[in-house]
Design an enzyme around this catalytic site. Structure first.
Site, PDB file in Angstrom:
ATOM      1  N   GLY A 176      39.779  45.237  42.732  1.00 25.03           N
ATOM      2  CA  GLY A 176      39.511  44.505  43.964  1.00 25.03           C
ATOM      3  C   GLY A 176      38.476  45.222  44.798  1.00 25.03           C
ATOM      4  N   ASN A 177      38.346  44.831  46.049  1.00 28.11           N
ATOM      5  CA  ASN A 177      37.422  45.525  46.946  1.00 28.11           C
ATOM      6  C   ASN A 177      37.995  45.510  48.356  1.00 28.11           C
ATOM      7  OD1 ASN A 177      36.214  43.191  48.529  1.00 28.11           O
ATOM      8  ND2 ASN A 177      35.809  42.534  46.422  1.00 28.11           N
ATOM      9  N   ARG A 178      37.296  46.159  49.283  1.00 31.06           N
ATOM     10  CA  ARG A 178      37.871  46.427  50.602  1.00 31.06           C
ATOM     11  C   ARG A 178      37.591  45.355  51.643  1.00 31.06           C
ATOM     12  NH1 ARG A 178      36.856  52.816  51.427  1.00 31.06           N
ATOM     13  NH2 ARG A 178      37.264  52.172  53.573  1.00 31.06           N
TER      14      ARG A 178
END
Ligand code: C5P
Length: 222
Positions: free
Chosen positions: A29-31
């Protein structure tokens, strides 16, 4: 918005990260928090638009007054949902942080640790949602985001051109701004102009962004 600058327009906004599953318990995923995209969806609705919000996995309540929310997880799901929603839209604002790659295969069972050995994940490229929309003959007015850590203007202008966008909203990530923060600062670029939106709360920035999108939309699409 006293004059409801997007009255009657159909606007699709994507927001949040995408999660690319590795196995039943793990993902890449990412932030992205989704806050900027949700603020943009809310501002568009306040401006009178009929808003469809396509949201990746975020822990955010829907903004008031949006017409529809579609929750997705992966880039492929976001691509499908956006393509369908954007088919009859006037404006698409791609504020999601779409993962560039996904695991080639999703393991049916939890991967087991092989002590002392390296593990290699094979990744496949995800479709570029904005670029695929802009490749269609009739497509909505397209707005992208560019989160950069350096060379903000040149990377943003390159993206504007390469993806065939009408506008791009660039922000410098870092210095306590960008992902996971309440504040942001944006520079907007279009083919023959730019505008500086100085550091502010995302809700305030989103309203300014919608004003610029509405006036640019009117200029090129009547
Ligand atoms: O190239 P980059 O990912 O930095 O571009 C960011 C912009 O492109 C964002 O508006 C994002 O929503 C969009 N994007 C997309 N599909 C992808 C990757 C990015 O629509 N696969």
């Amino acid at each position: 918005f006293g004059d409801r600058v997007l009255h009657g327009k159909k606007v699709v906004v994507s927001a949040g990260p995408t999660y690319e599953d590795i196995d039943p318990v793990r993902f890449i995923g990412n932030r992205s928090s989704g806050r900027m995209g949700f603020a943009v969806a809310e501002a568009a609705a306040q401006a009178g638009a009929q808003v469809t919000l396509v949201a990746g996995p975020v822990g955010l309540a829907s903004p008031p007054n949006i017409a529809k929310r579609i929750d997705v997880r992966s880039a492929a799901q976001m691509h499908a949902a956006v393509t369908e929603a954007a088919a009859d839209a006037d404006i698409y604002i791609g504020a999601a942080a779409v993962g560039d790659y996904r695991p080639n295969t999703i393991a049916a069972h939890k991967l087991k640790k092989q002590a002392g050995a390296e593990l290699t994940l094979q990744l496949a490229e995800n479709p570029d949602i904005l670029a695929s929309l802009s490749a269609q003959r009739a497509h909505p007015f397209l707005v992208g985001f560019a989160a950069e850590t350096q060379n903000v203007e040149s990377y943003a202008r390159d993206k504007l051109q390469r993806k065939g966008l009408d506008m791009i909203a660039a922000n410098q990530v870092g210095d306590g701004m960008g992902f996971e923060t309440a504040d942001n600062a944006i520079t907007l670029y279009w083919v023959d102009g730019s505008a500086e939106l100085p550091r502010a709360d995302k809700a305030i920035l989103a309203r300014q962004l919608i004003e610029h999108i509405a006036s640019r939309y009117k200029a090129v699409r009547g």
